[in-house]
Design a protein around this motif. Structure first.
Motif, PDB file in Angstrom:
ATOM      1  N   LYS A  86       0.928  -1.085  -0.036  1.00 37.58           N
ATOM      2  CA  LYS A  86       0.052   0.068   0.154  1.00 37.58           C
ATOM      3  C   LYS A  86       0.700   1.167  -0.143  1.00 37.58           C
ATOM      4  CE  LYS A  86      -4.109  -1.803   2.451  1.00 37.58           C
ATOM      5  NZ  LYS A  86      -3.452  -3.147   2.980  1.00 37.58           N
ATOM      6  N   ASP A  87       1.949   1.149   0.641  1.00 38.12           N
ATOM      7  CA  ASP A  87       2.836   2.267   0.938  1.00 38.12           C
ATOM      8  C   ASP A  87       4.345   2.121   0.551  1.00 38.12           C
ATOM      9  OD1 ASP A  87       0.713   4.192   2.198  1.00 38.12           O
ATOM     10  OD2 ASP A  87       0.889   2.661   3.776  1.00 38.12           O
ATOM     11  N   ASP A  88       4.997   3.244   0.470  1.00 36.09           N
ATOM     12  CA  ASP A  88       6.417   2.988  -0.068  1.00 36.09           C
ATOM     13  C   ASP A  88       7.156   2.638   1.229  1.00 36.09           C
ATOM     14  OD1 ASP A  88       6.180   4.140  -2.317  1.00 36.09           O
ATOM     15  OD2 ASP A  88       6.589   6.354  -1.832  1.00 36.09           O
ATOM     16  N   GLY A  89       8.491   2.097   1.307  1.00 35.04           N
ATOM     17  CA  GLY A  89       9.372   2.105   2.283  1.00 35.04           C
ATOM     18  C   GLY A  89       9.619   0.564   2.124  1.00 35.04           C
ATOM     19  N   ALA A  90      10.898   0.484   2.725  1.00 30.75           N
ATOM     20  CA  ALA A  90      11.377  -1.071   2.686  1.00 30.75           C
ATOM     21  C   ALA A  90      12.637  -1.055   3.403  1.00 30.75           C
ATOM     22  CB  ALA A  90      12.064  -1.389   0.996  1.00 30.75           C
ATOM     23  N   TYR A  91      13.009  -2.221   3.995  1.00 29.32           N
ATOM     24  CA  TYR A  91      14.140  -2.336   4.718  1.00 29.32           C
ATOM     25  C   TYR A  91      15.318  -2.873   3.585  1.00 29.32           C
ATOM     26  CZ  TYR A  91      11.830  -2.589   9.098  1.00 29.32           C
ATOM     27  OH  TYR A  91      11.093  -2.296  10.396  1.00 29.32           O
ATOM     28  N   ILE A  92      16.535  -2.521   4.027  1.00 28.97           N
ATOM     29  CA  ILE A  92      17.715  -2.946   3.151  1.00 28.97           C
ATOM     30  C   ILE A  92      18.295  -4.075   3.595  1.00 28.97           C
ATOM     31  CG2 ILE A  92      19.982  -2.094   2.009  1.00 28.97           C
ATOM     32  CD1 ILE A  92      19.057   0.798   2.357  1.00 28.97           C
ATOM     33  N   VAL A  93      18.372  -5.275   2.830  1.00 31.37           N
ATOM     34  CA  VAL A  93      18.672  -6.682   3.706  1.00 31.37           C
ATOM     35  C   VAL A  93      20.031  -7.078   2.878  1.00 31.37           C
ATOM     36  CG1 VAL A  93      16.329  -6.702   4.613  1.00 31.37           C
ATOM     37  CG2 VAL A  93      17.203  -8.133   2.551  1.00 31.37           C
ATOM     38  N   MET A  94      20.599  -7.763   3.757  1.00 32.62           N
ATOM     39  CA  MET A  94      21.732  -8.727   3.023  1.00 32.62           C
ATOM     40  C   MET A  94      20.805 -10.036   2.884  1.00 32.62           C
ATOM     41  SD  MET A  94      25.425  -8.117   4.213  1.00 32.62           S
ATOM     42  CE  MET A  94      25.485  -8.177   6.043  1.00 32.62           C
ATOM     43  N   ALA A  95      20.698 -10.750   1.711  1.00 34.48           N
ATOM     44  CA  ALA A  95      19.665 -11.704   1.570  1.00 34.48           C
ATOM     45  C   ALA A  95      20.534 -13.111   1.382  1.00 34.48           C
ATOM     46  CB  ALA A  95      18.884 -11.507   0.078  1.00 34.48           C
ATOM     47  N   TYR A  96      21.836 -13.195   1.222  1.00 40.25           N
ATOM     48  CA  TYR A  96      22.566 -14.484   1.032  1.00 40.25           C
ATOM     49  C   TYR A  96      21.983 -15.381   0.017  1.00 40.25           C
ATOM     50  CZ  TYR A  96      23.506 -12.412   5.472  1.00 40.25           C
ATOM     51  OH  TYR A  96      23.739 -11.616   6.552  1.00 40.25           O
ATOM     52  N   TRP A  97      21.902 -14.768  -1.060  1.00 40.49           N
ATOM     53  CA  TRP A  97      21.274 -15.354  -2.292  1.00 40.49           C
ATOM     54  C   TRP A  97      22.306 -14.590  -3.508  1.00 40.49           C
ATOM     55  CZ3 TRP A  97      18.037 -18.872  -4.325  1.00 40.49           C
ATOM     56  CH2 TRP A  97      17.683 -18.898  -5.306  1.00 40.49           C
ATOM     57  N   LYS A  98      22.771 -15.468  -4.120  1.00 43.90           N
ATOM     58  CA  LYS A  98      23.670 -15.191  -5.473  1.00 43.90           C
ATOM     59  C   LYS A  98      23.035 -14.646  -6.441  1.00 43.90           C
ATOM     60  CE  LYS A  98      27.893 -14.591  -7.157  1.00 43.90           C
ATOM     61  NZ  LYS A  98      28.321 -13.023  -7.207  1.00 43.90           N
ATOM     62  N   GLU A  99      23.274 -13.530  -7.123  1.00 40.15           N
ATOM     63  CA  GLU A  99      22.570 -12.991  -8.351  1.00 40.15           C
ATOM     64  C   GLU A  99      23.745 -11.945  -8.898  1.00 40.15           C
ATOM     65  OE1 GLU A  99      18.083 -12.916  -8.933  1.00 40.15           O
ATOM     66  OE2 GLU A  99      18.723 -11.226  -7.644  1.00 40.15           O
ATOM     67  N   PRO A 100      23.573 -12.150 -10.194  1.00 41.07           N
ATOM     68  CA  PRO A 100      24.656 -11.111 -11.013  1.00 41.07           C
ATOM     69  C   PRO A 100      24.170  -9.531 -10.573  1.00 41.07           C
ATOM     70  CG  PRO A 100      23.294 -12.398 -12.486  1.00 41.07           C
ATOM     71  CD  PRO A 100      22.947 -12.768 -11.264  1.00 41.07           C
ATOM     72  N   LYS A 101      25.325  -9.022  -9.983  1.00 40.86           N
ATOM     73  CA  LYS A 101      25.106  -7.410  -9.880  1.00 40.86           C
ATOM     74  C   LYS A 101      24.257  -6.914  -8.582  1.00 40.86           C
ATOM     75  CE  LYS A 101      25.457  -5.929 -14.763  1.00 40.86           C
ATOM     76  NZ  LYS A 101      24.850  -6.802 -15.538  1.00 40.86           N
ATOM     77  N   ASN A 102      23.704  -7.961  -7.780  1.00 41.78           N
ATOM     78  CA  ASN A 102      22.907  -7.557  -6.825  1.00 41.78           C
ATOM     79  C   ASN A 102      23.627  -7.405  -5.515  1.00 41.78           C
ATOM     80  OD1 ASN A 102      23.019 -10.152  -5.644  1.00 41.78           O
ATOM     81  ND2 ASN A 102      21.171 -10.137  -4.974  1.00 41.78           N
ATOM     82  N   ASP A 103      24.910  -7.673  -5.476  1.00 43.00           N
ATOM     83  CA  ASP A 103      25.825  -7.571  -4.382  1.00 43.00           C
ATOM     84  C   ASP A 103      25.278  -8.147  -3.032  1.00 43.00           C
ATOM     85  OD1 ASP A 103      28.402  -6.614  -3.845  1.00 43.00           O
ATOM     86  OD2 ASP A 103      27.678  -4.657  -3.562  1.00 43.00           O
ATOM     87  N   ASN A 104      24.374  -9.137  -3.163  1.00 42.55           N
ATOM     88  CA  ASN A 104      23.747  -9.725  -1.745  1.00 42.55           C
ATOM     89  C   ASN A 104      22.761  -8.752  -1.005  1.00 42.55           C
ATOM     90  OD1 ASN A 104      23.497 -11.470   0.011  1.00 42.55           O
ATOM     91  ND2 ASN A 104      24.939 -10.762   1.349  1.00 42.55           N
TER      92      ASN A 104
END
Length: 245
Positions: free
Chosen positions: A203-221
């Motif tokens: 419904k609204d803007d806003g997010a946590y920035i997390v380290m995800a431990y999931w490898k993807e090109p360019k996402n830097d974790n």
């Protein structure tokens, strides 16, 4: 106190404050997100509070907390952050990654893991924010003052209804079972809701920035998890205090 003001900021990223290394699970070999999240929570706490930088071994956690050594869980069956804290408090860890690299250890190599625990940490006391009325404020205060905060989520990154790969934005609005651990390292109150999948828009803007431990090109974790994700604020584990020797 400048820290008091930092948690009130619209945006905060721990990477601007301390050096955070990017590490990924050995995806094919074990479900070790709990080890990465637990050690990042501990390492960032020590760096912020003591100014000392360590890189501990996730592989050592995975093996030592399994029934091959001192634990009850099967290897590669997943775990939780309390497994990491108990392993350290009981003196079975931590080990340095330079001495116990993250890889698969065959049966004949298991002896390489023995006697590698360093006497660095005397005692860790964990803290949990559950059913907390000021949860978002407390999470923000924690990240500013103490570092990365472990959080259990439901994670299905190949599901395009939950994850927008082009913006690294993740949201789960329905699934109540946690199956993955990430660490919260910041937030952005103005993170656009349009970045999330169109079928699951918050419904609204806003997010946590997390380290995800999931490898993807360019996402830097790094991933952005919506504040409205139903689990991100529900199962958090941090460090209340950490005594060093």
């Amino acid at each position: 106190d400048s820290q008091n003001m930092e948690y009130k900021a619209k945006k905060f990223d721990l990477r601007n404050k301390i050096n955070i290394k990017t590490e990924y699970q050995i995806q094919d070999t074990y479900k070790s997100c709990y080890a990465y999240a637990g050690l990042d929570t501990i390492e960032t706490y020590i760096l912020l509070n003591y100014g000392k930088e360590y890189n501990f071994s996730e592989a050592h956690v995975e093996y030592m907390t399994s029934n091959l050594f001192y634990g009850t869980r099967n290897l590669n069956s997943g775990g939780n952050v309390f497994d990491v804290i108990n392993y350290i408090n009981s003196g079975n860890g931590p080990a340095l990654e330079s001495e116990v690299p993250n890889k698969v250890y065959e049966k004949e190599d298991l002896k390489l893991l023995e006697n590698k625990a360093y006497t660095i940490i005397k005692k860790i006391t964990p803290i949990q924010y559950e059913n907390d009325t000021n949860i978002r404020e407390n999470i923000k205060k924690y990240v500013v003052e103490k570092g990365a905060l472990s959080a259990g989520i439901y994670f299905e990154p190949l599901n395009t209804n939950l994850y927008n790969k082009s913006t690294y934005s993740y949201i789960n609005l329905t699934e109540e079972t946690e199956n993955h651990v990430v660490t919260i390292i910041g937030w952005d109150d103005n993170y656009p809701k349009e970045n999330f999948p169109i079928s699951n828009r918050p419904k609204d803007d806003g997010a946590y920035i997390v380290m995800a431990y999931w490898k993807e090109p360019k996402n830097d974790n790094i991933m952005y998890i919506s504040y409205e994700d139903i689990l991100i604020e529900k199962y958090t584990i941090g460090i209340d205090s950490c005594e060093l020797y």
